[in-house]
Enzyme design. Structure first.
Site, PDB file in Angstrom:
ATOM      1  N   ALA B  32       0.870  -1.175   0.000  1.00 11.94           N
ATOM      2  CA  ALA B  32       0.000   0.000   0.000  1.00 11.94           C
ATOM      3  C   ALA B  32       0.911   1.230   0.000  1.00 11.94           C
ATOM      4  O   ALA B  32       2.052   1.145  -0.455  1.00 11.94           O
ATOM      5  CB  ALA B  32      -0.902  -0.039   1.214  1.00 11.94           C
ATOM      6  N   THR B  33       0.417   2.352   0.528  1.00  9.86           N
ATOM      7  CA  THR B  33       1.231   3.572   0.538  1.00  9.86           C
ATOM      8  C   THR B  33       2.569   3.323   1.225  1.00  9.86           C
ATOM      9  O   THR B  33       2.619   2.887   2.367  1.00  9.86           O
ATOM     10  CB  THR B  33       0.486   4.674   1.304  1.00  9.86           C
ATOM     11  OG1 THR B  33      -0.886   4.616   0.951  1.00  9.86           O
ATOM     12  CG2 THR B  33       1.041   6.041   0.962  1.00  9.86           C
ATOM     13  N   GLN B  34       3.665   3.610   0.503  1.00 10.21           N
ATOM     14  CA  GLN B  34       4.998   3.455   1.085  1.00 10.21           C
ATOM     15  C   GLN B  34       5.580   4.789   1.517  1.00 10.21           C
ATOM     16  O   GLN B  34       6.508   4.840   2.302  1.00 10.21           O
ATOM     17  CB  GLN B  34       5.933   2.828   0.055  1.00 10.21           C
ATOM     18  CG  GLN B  34       5.511   1.451  -0.364  1.00 10.21           C
ATOM     19  CD  GLN B  34       5.699   0.434   0.740  1.00 10.21           C
ATOM     20  OE1 GLN B  34       6.800   0.206   1.206  1.00 10.21           O
ATOM     21  NE2 GLN B  34       4.598  -0.162   1.187  1.00 10.21           N
TER      22      GLN B  34
END
Lengths: 282, 282
Positions: B32-34
């Site tokens: 997901a968002t890194q």
């Protein structure tokens, strides 16, 4: 009624040969037994009021509200079967929320009335359901200002959201009444429930639909609403007066659907009772 | 014919060659968002004797690019609390819409603060039936809710990339200030700052309000001045900051939010003495 014994009233979605849906007509009967509800659309807002019949002394006063908030700027009052009304309100809240999810802006009163009208009409079409035993009055104030989009991060374009015709006014107070058939109209003043005849007669005397728009102010409308509920009330039963109002952003409720403050409500009740007594003396 | 069912419905290897498995991204776990994309920098807040002051600049950066310069990172909630967002701006937008939904759910219980405040005896009739402020969602409740939300998202390995400050009042109507970050970690203190502010502004604010007792002696004007001073220091030393900022003061009377403040009386004299980087040749 000619429906008895003909069999055409046994199910929803069956017309009688003379083109009537008896189930819907019976639902209207259910509404006619409920406490009177009224709505007044006035110059700077909308007032909703209901004659809440007290069915038991064991019920806590001022609890169990009958007028519901659907979105910040929208209120609903109904007469008839209260559980049906509760379901109607639940659906209206879902519609308002879904609208916000999609368009990031509050639903207009007209759009909500349209969606709820469609919803109630669907309950006249199928064998498996019965029509709603309520008539609902939907009141709202659609903002006259440029509203920020929900979750807006910057200030947006200087020209605003668009879709506005210069020189034309946008938004304003709105009032709709939805019947069990799904029929809905916009009204200047709406009444339903047991005392609707008397209430309608009183509403017609108010200046609500003049050429320059309604002349009645919000505060006057609150007092008239209280008086009309008292006029429409059948004397030998206990009742409680419940009132809410909606104004523009610069008005007393700041564009929100709110309960009429206690002080104003008590004043309106006092005037209503006084008017009642004066009428008795005549 | 190929009689192996697993071969049916697939392109034939003898014509198209073996399937190139690299199109299936099986090179690692689902991610997901890194990292955040469009970001806001520090949010700072300090308690004073009758409330809390919070400030954040109006910049949203795209990496080191000052991309959006009119971004509102302080969001009022129900006119009783203020939420300040650092970190990813799109996640802030998501949270803002979510909080808006929450605020509408609150309005369904239509006792409202402003209507109650408008009436002289706002505390309502016969006890707790009407608007006791204690029954409303306050800043402490809101902070608890946000911390659970952030922690849950972290456990889903899909965090909302924000550092959040929540200011307002707790259940005992004492000033409340707390933070929650993308891991769901919470802190509470008389003064709080996120991001670079934690290094640059926090020590300055601690000089004025190291303890709750110090904060309880601070006047509103003193607190506002401390915050403005900190915003100035942040603009001097934080390269992802802006001289336009928003400042909010929460008191018992509500939230005063001003979203277009300009840093005043800047002095860059100290810059001349800085050596060691930049364009100087010495």
């Amino acid at each position: 009624m000619t429906s008895i014994g003909t069999g055409y009233d046994l199910a929803n979605s069956i017309f009688s040969p003379d083109g009537r849906n008896f189930q819907v007509e019976y639902a209207v009967k259910a509404v006619e037994n409920g406490g009177t509800s009224i709505g007044i659309r006035c110059k700077d807002g909308v007032v909703l009021a209901v004659e809440k019949l007290v069915t038991s002394k064991l019920l806590k006063p001022h609890a169990n509200k009958r007028i519901a908030t659907v979105d910040r700027h929208l209120g609903v009052v109904y007469s008839g079967m209260i559980p049906d009304g509760r379901h109607f309100v639940e659906r209206a809240r879902d519609e308002a929320r879904a609208w916000r999810d999609t368009f990031k802006t509050p639903i207009s009163t007209a759009d909500l009335a349209s969606r709820m009208g469609g919803y109630m009409q669907a309950y006249t079409l199928y064998q498996s359901v019965r029509p709603f035993g309520i008539t609902a009055i939907v009141g709202g104030f659609d903002s006259t200002r440029e509203l920020p989009v929900d979750g807006e991060v910057g200030s947006g374009p200087a020209c605003g959201a668009g879709g506005k015709v210069p020189g034309k006014s946008h938004g304003g107070p709105a009032l709709y009444m939805i019947e069990p058939s799904g029929l809905y109209w916009g009204y200047y003043g709406a009444a339903t429930g047991k005392g609707r005849q008397a209430a309608k007669a009183e509403l017609e005397k108010l200046d609500l639909g003049g050429p320059g728009g309604p002349a009645l102010s919000l505060e006057e409308a609150v007092k008239e609403a209280a008086r009309i509920i008292y006029v429409a009330h059948d004397d030998d039963k206990e009742f409680e007066l419940e009132m809410t109002w909606i104004s523009d952003v610069d008005g007393p409720t700041k564009g929100l659907h709110q309960e009429v403050p206690k002080a104003l409500r008590e004043e309106a009740k006092r005037l209503a009772k006084k008017a009642q007594e004066e009428k008795m003396e005549e | 014919m190929d009689h192996r069912p697993q071969a049916w419905g697939r392109p034939r290897d003898d014509i198209y060659g073996a399937y190139d498995g690299s199109y299936l991204q099986n090179s690692g776990p689902k991610t997901a968002t890194q990292s955040p994309v469009v970001t806001g920098t520090s949010v700072i807040a300090i308690k004073f004797k009758d409330g809390v002051v919070m400030a954040a600049d109006n910049l949203a950066s795209y990496g080191s690019l000052a991309r959006f310069t009119d971004v509102k990172r302080l969001r009022p909630f129900l006119d009783t609390s203020i939420v300040g967002f650092g970190g990813d701006v799109s996640d802030m937008q998501f949270l803002d819409r979510h909080l808006n939904e929450l605020a509408i759910d609150e309005s369904y219980e239509h006792e409202s603060t402003s209507a109650a405040a408008a009436s002289p005896e706002g505390q309502g009739e016969q006890g707790a039936a009407t608007s006791a402020p204690a029954g409303k969602l306050n800043a402490a409740n809101l902070h608890k809710y946000l911390s659970k939300l952030m922690y849950r998202r972290r456990n889903d390995f899909d965090p909302l990339w924000n550092q959040i400050l929540v200011a307002g009042f707790d259940g005992q109507t004492k000033p409340f200030l707390a933070s929650v970050d993308l891991r769901g970690t919470t802190f509470s203190s008389p003064s709080l700052a996120t991001g670079f502010g934690a290094m640059l502004a926090q020590p300055i604010m601690r000089k004025y309000a190291a303890t709750e007792e110090d904060a309880a002696r601070l006047t509103r004007d003193e607190a506002v001045n401390v915050v403005k001073e900190c915003m100035k220091v942040l603009f001097y030393r934080d390269a992802r900051s802006l001289d336009r900022y928003s400042i909010a003061v929460v008191t018992k009377d509500g939230v005063e939010l001003s979203e277009n403040e300009q840093l005043e009386k800047q002095s860059w004299a100290f810059a001349e003495r800085i050596r060691g980087y930049g364009t100087q040749t010495v």
